[in-house]
Enzyme design. Structure first.
Site, short mmCIF file in Angstrom:
data_model
loop_
_atom_site.label_atom_id
_atom_site.label_comp_id
_atom_site.label_asym_id
_atom_site.label_seq_id
_atom_site.Cartn_x
_atom_site.Cartn_y
_atom_site.Cartn_z
N GLU A 157 -6.10 -10.83 -1.33
CA GLU A 157 -6.95 -10.63 -0.14
C GLU A 157 -8.42 -10.55 -0.53
O GLU A 157 -9.17 -9.72 -0.02
CB GLU A 157 -6.55 -9.34 0.60
CG GLU A 157 -5.08 -9.27 0.97
CD GLU A 157 -4.70 -7.99 1.73
OE1 GLU A 157 -5.60 -7.28 2.21
OE2 GLU A 157 -3.50 -7.73 1.83
N GLU A 175 0.79 -1.25 0.00
CA GLU A 175 0.00 0.00 0.00
C GLU A 175 0.82 1.29 0.00
O GLU A 175 0.67 2.13 0.87
CB GLU A 175 -0.94 -0.01 1.21
CG GLU A 175 -1.84 -1.23 1.23
CD GLU A 175 -2.73 -1.34 2.47
OE1 GLU A 175 -2.46 -0.62 3.45
OE2 GLU A 175 -3.66 -2.15 2.45
C1 GLA Z 1 -5.06 -4.56 4.14
C2 GLA Z 1 -3.84 -5.34 4.55
C3 GLA Z 1 -4.23 -6.62 5.20
C4 GLA Z 1 -5.33 -6.41 6.21
C5 GLA Z 1 -6.50 -5.75 5.57
C6 GLA Z 1 -7.60 -5.61 6.59
O1 GLA Z 1 -5.64 -5.04 3.02
O2 GLA Z 1 -2.96 -5.63 3.50
O3 GLA Z 1 -3.13 -7.16 5.84
O4 GLA Z 1 -4.87 -5.62 7.26
O5 GLA Z 1 -6.06 -4.50 5.11
O6 GLA Z 1 -7.82 -6.79 7.28
#
Ligand code: GLA
Length: 395
Positions: free
Chosen positions: A305, A200
């Site tokens: 994710e 990020e």
């Molecule tokens: C982001 C992070 C993850 C997690 C999500 C929320 O996507 O990369 O590790 O913290 O937020 O669960």
């Protein structure tokens, strides 16, 4: 009590073979279409076929691993861990390997350098992965969030000043080296096939996110993160840049990864991680425009994710049958889009990871974004993700 979906599916199929009418309940809807016109003989083979739908088989037939995030709670619960080992062949620690969890402050002060020490939760989950042949995605090394402040200060003391660029680069190199060395020493490194080196770092407007790393080191902290990871990670571990809202950042990410090269012009990065925290109101077609752009870099692409919340970012919808069907269709279309591209060779993708599997354990539980309900029963979303179109909410 949690019911395992396998049992539920057999039950539902038997009910529908008996001519059960479609009603408002998800369970009955899910099977009526596929079973009403089958003879008993056909039906029993249908039954076997459906019972045998497991994500890791479906994805495995396209050479794609399928993963879930993993928490200590899941490992401790026999029913959840059984579901994990039956459905998935890859895991990502939900928290335990984030920067907040991997440094020992006292030992760092003593050593005058960052000291990496994985905690008992991480060890427990790595042991679980090892015992159950689950591959592991490492998550994550350099991030602005869930990272202790003290690592940036002189003497690891937040009442003092930030360290210099050189000291911070030395700390960065040291901790990245220790992560790979310690995993190796403890006998876990072979489990890892990918690692999120940076998480990020970019904003939706195409600008770089400002954080302690960029303030102290400068914008090339990103290049150095990959340079050091590349220096210490074995070839077998692919190095990833991972981000959310990737569909809005594709242009910036393409420009960025092109800078991650060594003096000979070789990439220091192996892949781009799409967090894919999506919404049923998102547009799958537009999403794939961004995916194709990112795949055009020639790097690997992984979904890291995945969850699909009901509604939109501003407006969470209730888990009505209609909304759950829309979610099942979304999952179906999304996964099909990836599988079709993998099969056609237009995208180099070896894993899709869901950010959990059961709604009640999700970080977005209020938006019911996952594949199983709170009793571990499969939703339309599950069948969508498993590519069983007729059970995914499509009429
Ligand atoms: C982001 C992070 C993850 C997690 C999500 C929320 O996507 O990369 O590790 O913290 O937020 O669960």
């Amino acid at each position: 009590m949690k019911k395992y979906f396998f049992v539920l599916m057999v039950f539902v199929l038997v009910m529908s073979l008996g001519g059960c009418k479609q009603d408002d309940k998800q369970g009955s809807d899910m099977t009526t279409e596929v079973t009403t016109e089958t003879s008993t003989e056909e039906a029993s083979s249908e039954e076997e076929k459906l019972v045998e739908v497991y994500l890791k088989d479906v994805y495995g037939s396209h050479n794609i691993k399928v993963g879930t995030c993993l928490s200590p709670q899941m490992v401790d619960d026999p029913e959840l861990s059984k579901l994990i080992t039956e459905q998935f062949n890859s895991v990502t620690m939900e928290n335990a390997m984030k920067p907040d969890y991997i440094f020992n402050k006292e030992k760092s002060i003593e050593a005058g350098d960052l000291v990496v020490e994985f905690n008992s939760d991480a060890i427990k989950m790595l042991d679980f992965a090892k015992a159950n042949n689950l591959a592991v995605r490492g998550h994550t090394l350099v991030w602005y969030s869930q990272t202790p402040d003290w690592i940036f200060y002189e003497d690891f003391d937040t009442s003092k000043d930030f360290v210099s660029r050189d000291v911070m680069l030395a700390r960065m190199e040291s901790f990245i080296r220790q992560v790979f060395e310690k995993l190796d020493e403890m006998g876990y490194l072979d489990l890892f096939y990918a690692y999120d080196v940076v998480n990020e770092a970019w904003m939706e407007d195409g600008s770089m996110r400002s954080n302690n790393w960029s303030t102290i080191i400068g914008e090339d902290y990103l290049w150095y993160s990959f340079y050091f990871a590349n220096k210490y990670a074995p070839e077998s571990v692919d190095l990833y840049y991972n981000d959310y809202n990737e569909q809005f950042k594709a242009g910036a990410l393409v420009r960025f990864v092109e800078t991650l090269v060594d003096e000979d012009g070789n990439y220091l990065i192996d892949g781009i991680g799409l967090q894919a925290h999506l919404y049923t109101f998102d547009n799958v077609f537009s999403y794939f425009k961004a995916v194709d752009k990112l795949a055009g870099t020639g790097l690997k692409i992984e979904v890291t994710e995945l969850d699909v919340s009901l509604g939109s970012w501003q407006n969470t919808l209730d888990a009505t049958d209609e909304n759950l069907k829309a979610q099942g269709k979304f999952y179906y279309d999304l996964i099909k889009g990836f599988i079709d591209r993998v099969d056609a060779g237009t995208i180099n993708m070896d894993a899709i990871t869901f950010w959990g599997f059961e709604d009640s354990l999700s970080w977005r539980s209020e938006a019911s974004p996952l594949l199983f309900d709170k009793d571990s029963n499969p939703k339309y979303a599950y069948y969508g993700a498993a590519q069983v179109k007729e059970l995914s909410g499509y009429e």
